[in-house]
Design a protein around this motif. Structure first.
Motif, PDB file in Angstrom:
ATOM      1  N   VAL A  93       0.825   0.002  -9.579  1.00 48.95           N
ATOM      2  CA  VAL A  93       0.852   1.579  -9.021  1.00 48.95           C
ATOM      3  C   VAL A  93       1.145   1.203 -10.178  1.00 48.95           C
ATOM      4  O   VAL A  93      -0.056   2.806 -11.089  1.00 48.95           O
ATOM      5  N   PHE A 129      -4.026   5.917  -6.593  1.00 53.01           N
ATOM      6  CA  PHE A 129      -3.870   5.864  -5.075  1.00 53.01           C
ATOM      7  C   PHE A 129      -5.880   5.379  -4.542  1.00 53.01           C
ATOM      8  O   PHE A 129      -4.981   4.408  -3.440  1.00 53.01           O
ATOM      9  N   THR A 141       1.019  -1.059   0.086  1.00 53.25           N
ATOM     10  CA  THR A 141       0.027  -0.137  -0.068  1.00 53.25           C
ATOM     11  C   THR A 141       0.958   1.294  -0.072  1.00 53.25           C
ATOM     12  O   THR A 141       0.722   2.357  -0.700  1.00 53.25           O
ATOM     13  N   TYR A 142       1.859   1.530   0.746  1.00 54.32           N
ATOM     14  CA  TYR A 142       2.785   2.750   1.315  1.00 54.32           C
ATOM     15  C   TYR A 142       3.774   2.700  -0.009  1.00 54.32           C
ATOM     16  O   TYR A 142       3.844   3.546   0.091  1.00 54.32           O
ATOM     17  N   VAL A 153      -3.311   6.047   2.440  1.00 52.60           N
ATOM     18  CA  VAL A 153      -2.665   6.710   1.182  1.00 52.60           C
ATOM     19  C   VAL A 153      -3.624   7.015   0.291  1.00 52.60           C
ATOM     20  O   VAL A 153      -3.712   7.938  -0.421  1.00 52.60           O
ATOM     21  N   GLY A 210       1.838   3.981  -3.031  1.00 58.06           N
ATOM     22  CA  GLY A 210       1.826   5.313  -2.976  1.00 58.06           C
ATOM     23  C   GLY A 210       2.903   5.960  -2.801  1.00 58.06           C
ATOM     24  O   GLY A 210       2.700   7.082  -3.959  1.00 58.06           O
TER      25      GLY A 210
END
Length: 392
Positions: free
Chosen positions: A151, A166, A21-22, A86, A25
């Motif tokens: 991403v 995001f 996730t982060y 995020v 991001g």
């Protein structure tokens, strides 16, 4: 022992989903801030401020976790702030709001990290600190590898739609919190708490502060990935796709290195750290030598040393502190390590502007200096082996 392995694996899956996730991001945060009209100075300032604040707050959160004896409260609140910040970036109207979420994300990580590491150390006490933290770090880096690639694929297939990129990280954030809930339920009754353990002493063991000094020197010498990718693009003229691809490979090296050095730590103790520093100390010279081949080799060696930082260095804190003091011990460790990384990155950025080879000399010099401090730690662990040669 089986229950300890399951708890470590569950927390490893939490870290996998969290890093997915982060790190996913963060891999596009720079271009996104630019789209929101932030200047290069603002981008650098926000990045530095959020990282520094995150490391400083770890000391406070570690202290409060130990004092209040509520480590899971800090873990849940920290992960929720860290993860949900995020996907919320998809909704911000300007860079000021994005900056606030960046700081909130690092604040959440600061809140949960000392307590999480203290809880993990209770389980690694049974299976081996090096192996336990190595398994956790390996799973962590699997997420760090796939998150940016996911991403990147979203941006490719949906024509650079950053807000969608995001937002697409929300499912992994929610899944991480769900697995965290399962981890807590499994932890209860399976892992000894600090209150259940009969400690002969409370606080840190001899060698702890030498160990903090050693890790700080190592942090001071650690070259930031932003300078590495900048050098590859601007000075070596690499294609846009190669530096992020190399970063992903370095994350894989990080994961395997964490497992290898973690197992070595359980067998030979702090000498594993000395071996890791000696093997990887040359990486800054390779990266900034001007050779594309050596640049690739140096970046992979950088990943090996990062894996050692993330597994064995954390294992050492558990080895040199008592369970009831471990949240504070991790808070102290992260504070000094983070400040050193911040200071070292600032100095190396300036040295790079003057002459890249000066950066390499600075980094290698402090790595070798750290070995002299590590000798003090080994002396405390093996008092009859005082020679530097006994590090190896």
């Amino acid at each position: 022992m089986a229950s300890s392995y399951i708890f470590i694996l569950l927390m490893g899956v939490v870290s996998l989903l969290s890093d997915f996730t982060y790190e996913g991001g963060r891999s596009i945060l720079g271009p996104y801030l630019a789209l929101l009209s932030a200047s290069p100075f603002v981008i650098g300032f926000l990045s530095g401020l959020s990282e520094l604040a995150g490391y400083v707050l770890r000391l406070v959160s570690g202290y409060l976790s130990d004092k209040l004896k509520k480590p899971w409260a800090f873990v849940f609140l920290g992960y929720a702030m860290n993860l949900l910040s995020v996907p919320l970036l998809a909704l911000v109207p300007n860079w000021q709001w994005a900056g606030a979420l960046m700081i909130l994300e690092r604040f959440g990580k600061a809140l949960r990290t000392p307590s999480r590491d203290a809880l993990l150390s209770q389980a690694t006490e049974r299976v081996g600190h090096g192996k336990g933290f190595g398994i956790h770090e390996f799973l962590d880096q699997v997420g760090a590898f796939w998150g940016p690639l996911f991403v990147s694929a979203v941006l490719y297939y949906f024509t650079n739609n950053y807000r969608l990129a995001f937002a697409s990280l929300l499912p992994s954030a929610l899944l991480a919190l769900f697995v965290l809930f399962l981890s807590k339920r499994y932890h209860q009754g399976n892992v000894k708490t600090a209150e259940d353990s009969k400690e002969k002493s409370k606080g840190t063991h001899p060698g702890f502060w030498h160990y903090v000094a050693f890790s700080s020197l190592l942090g001071l010498s650690f070259v930031p990935i932003t300078l590495i990718t900048y050098h590859g693009k601007v000075h070596l003229g690499l294609s846009d796709a190669l530096p992020p691809f190399l970063f992903a490979l370095a994350m894989l090296m990080d994961g395997f290195s964490a497992l290898l050095f973690g197992c070595l730590f359980d067998r030979i103790g702090f000498k594993a750290l000395a071996l890791g520093v000696v093997i990887t100390a040359i990486y800054p010279y390779f990266i900034f030598s001007g050779s594309e081949t050596l640049f690739i080799a140096g970046t992979l060696l950088w990943g090996v040393q990062l894996g050692m930082h993330e597994s064995v260095v954390r294992s050492g804190v558990a080895k040199l502190s008592t369970p009831s003091f471990r949240g504070r011990a991790y808070g102290i460790f992260h504070l000094f390590f983070g400040l050193s990384v911040f200071l070292g990155a600032s100095v190396m950025g300036r040295l790079y502007e003057i002459l890249p080879v000066l950066l390499a000399v600075f980094s290698i010099g402090f790595q070798l200096l750290s070995l002299l401090i590590l000798k003090k730690v080994v002396d405390h662990s093996h008092p009859n082996k005082g020679s530097v040669l006994h590090l190896f």
